[in-house]
Design an enzyme around this catalytic site. Sequence first.
Site, PDB file in Angstrom:
ATOM      1  CB  ALA A 286     -10.049   8.663 -12.774  1.00 26.93           C
TER       2      ALA A 286
ATOM      3  CG  MET B 151      -6.057   6.257  -2.923  1.00 27.87           C
ATOM      4  SD  MET B 151      -4.290   6.281  -2.602  1.00 27.87           S
ATOM      5  CE  MET B 151      -4.209   7.420  -1.240  1.00 27.87           C
TER       6      MET B 151
ATOM      7  CB  THR C 139      -0.929   0.035   1.233  1.00 29.11           C
ATOM      8  OG1 THR C 139      -0.170   0.429   2.380  1.00 29.11           O
ATOM      9  CG2 THR C 139      -1.577  -1.317   1.492  1.00 29.11           C
ATOM     10  CB  CYS C 140       0.232   4.862  -0.239  1.00 26.89           C
ATOM     11  SG  CYS C 140      -1.024   5.158   1.020  1.00 26.89           S
TER      12      CYS C 140
ATOM     13  CD  GLU D 180      -6.604   3.067   6.315  1.00 27.03           C
ATOM     14  OE1 GLU D 180      -7.562   3.201   5.530  1.00 27.03           O
ATOM     15  OE2 GLU D 180      -5.607   2.381   6.073  1.00 27.03           O
TER      16      GLU D 180
END
Length: 430
Positions: free
Chosen positions: A190, A193, A49-50, A114
Site C-alpha cells: 500500500a 509504488m 532503489t529497485c 521517469e
Amino acid sequence: MNIVVVGLSHKTAPVDVREKLSIPTPQMEAAIAHLRSYPHIEEAAVLSTCNRLEVYVVVSETEQGVREITQFLADHSKLPLHQLRPYLFILLHEDAVMHLMRVAAGLDSLVLGEGQILAQVKHTHKVGQQYNGIGRILNRLFNQAITAGKRVRTETSIGTGAVSISSAAVELAQLKVQSLTTCRVAILGAGKMARLVVQHLLSKGATQICIINRSLDSAKELAQQFKEVNLQLHLLSEMMSVISTCDLVFTATAATEPLLDRTKLESVVQSHQTLKLFDISVPRNVHADVNELPHVHVFNVDDLKAVVAQNQESRRKMAMEAENILDEEVEAFDLWWRSLETVSTISSLRDKVEAIREQELEKALSRLGSEFAEKHQEVIEALTKGIVNKILHDPMVQLRAQQDIETRRRAMQTLQLLFNLESSSKEQYS
C-alpha cells in the site's frame, strides 16, 4: 580529496544480484556509519532503489577509498568480491558528478525520464544529512544534482508522459491480457509504488481491484486517494484466498523475503486458472520457483525492458536537450570545486607568509629600539604587508585561472612543496 561513486544498476546487474545489495531506509544509519568508519572515507551517501544501489563518497585517497567501498558492498551483500566485482561500476570526480546529475534527471533510469528518481535522490540527500554522512562537498553535489533534475523537467518535455516502473508494469499487463476491464486484480502493498499501480490500472479501465497489506490502516489511506472506485481491502493473512480468485497480481512491498512461492500458489491456483504475477519489488516478493508452475507466469522489473523500449526513441531526442542543461550544472559544480581547492592552498600559503612577516617584523622592531619602533611601526607594517601582497598576487591569480583540473592540482602541489605548506586535507574540506 576526490568524489567517487561505486555501485550497480539495471544496466550492470540482474535483479537477483541487485536485491542482495538493497539497503532499506531503516538500515541506512548503520550503513552510513559503517562507511564513515573506514580511514579514507570522509563523506558518504547511499542511493538505494529497485533499479540501483550507488554509494557516493568523498575520499582522501582514491584507490584505497574504492577498495573500502567494494569491501563494504561485499560485506553487506554477503557475496565474495570476485563474484560481486563484475557487476560494479566505478566513476571518479567529473564522471561521478555527471552520473548523479543524469540519475536525478531520469536519464539513467530504466524508464528514460521517469520522475520518481528525483524524489529518491532528495530522500538520499535528506537521510545522508540526518545520519551525518553528507558534509560540505556531497551537500553541494546533491543540491546541484537536484537543481539539475528540476531544470530538466521544467525546461524540456522529457517528463511528459514519462512512465514509472509501476506504469510500465501495468502497460506490460495490458499487453498480456485482452482487456484489463474484465480482469480481477490484486495488489500486495500500500506504498507509493502500489498507489501508482492503482492509478495506472484505473486509467486503463480496470475496476475490480483488491489491496492486500500487513496494515489495514495503510490500505485505508491508499483507498482514500481513490474515492471514485471501490477498492477491496484485505489483510496479508487473507492473501492466498484473495489471489485464488484473481487473474493478475502486482507485488510492491518492502518485504525482504519472498511472500509468494510455488508451495503456496500450487495449493490455491486451479488447473483451469491462468495467473499472471508482476513483481516490481526489489528484493523480489515472488520466489523464482513459481516459474515452475504451468499456469502461473511471473514478470519482474527486468521484464519491463521490453515495454520501456517502445517509449525510448522519442525520449532520446528530448534527452539530448537535457544533456546540455546537465553540462551547465556540472560546470557550475566544477567552478565551486575549483574554488574550494584553490582557496585552501592560497589560504595555507597566505597564513605561512603572514606568519613569517610578523616574525621578521617583530625582530626588526626590537632591533630598532622602542622609541623608533613606536613612531614608525605603522609605516613599517604597511610596507611589509604591501610587499607580501604583491609577491602573492601573481601566484594567486595564476592558480585561480587554471581551468584544467590536473594542471591546477600540479600547480597547487608545487606551491605546497616549494613553500613546505603543512595543511591537513581534512581541515581544508571541513
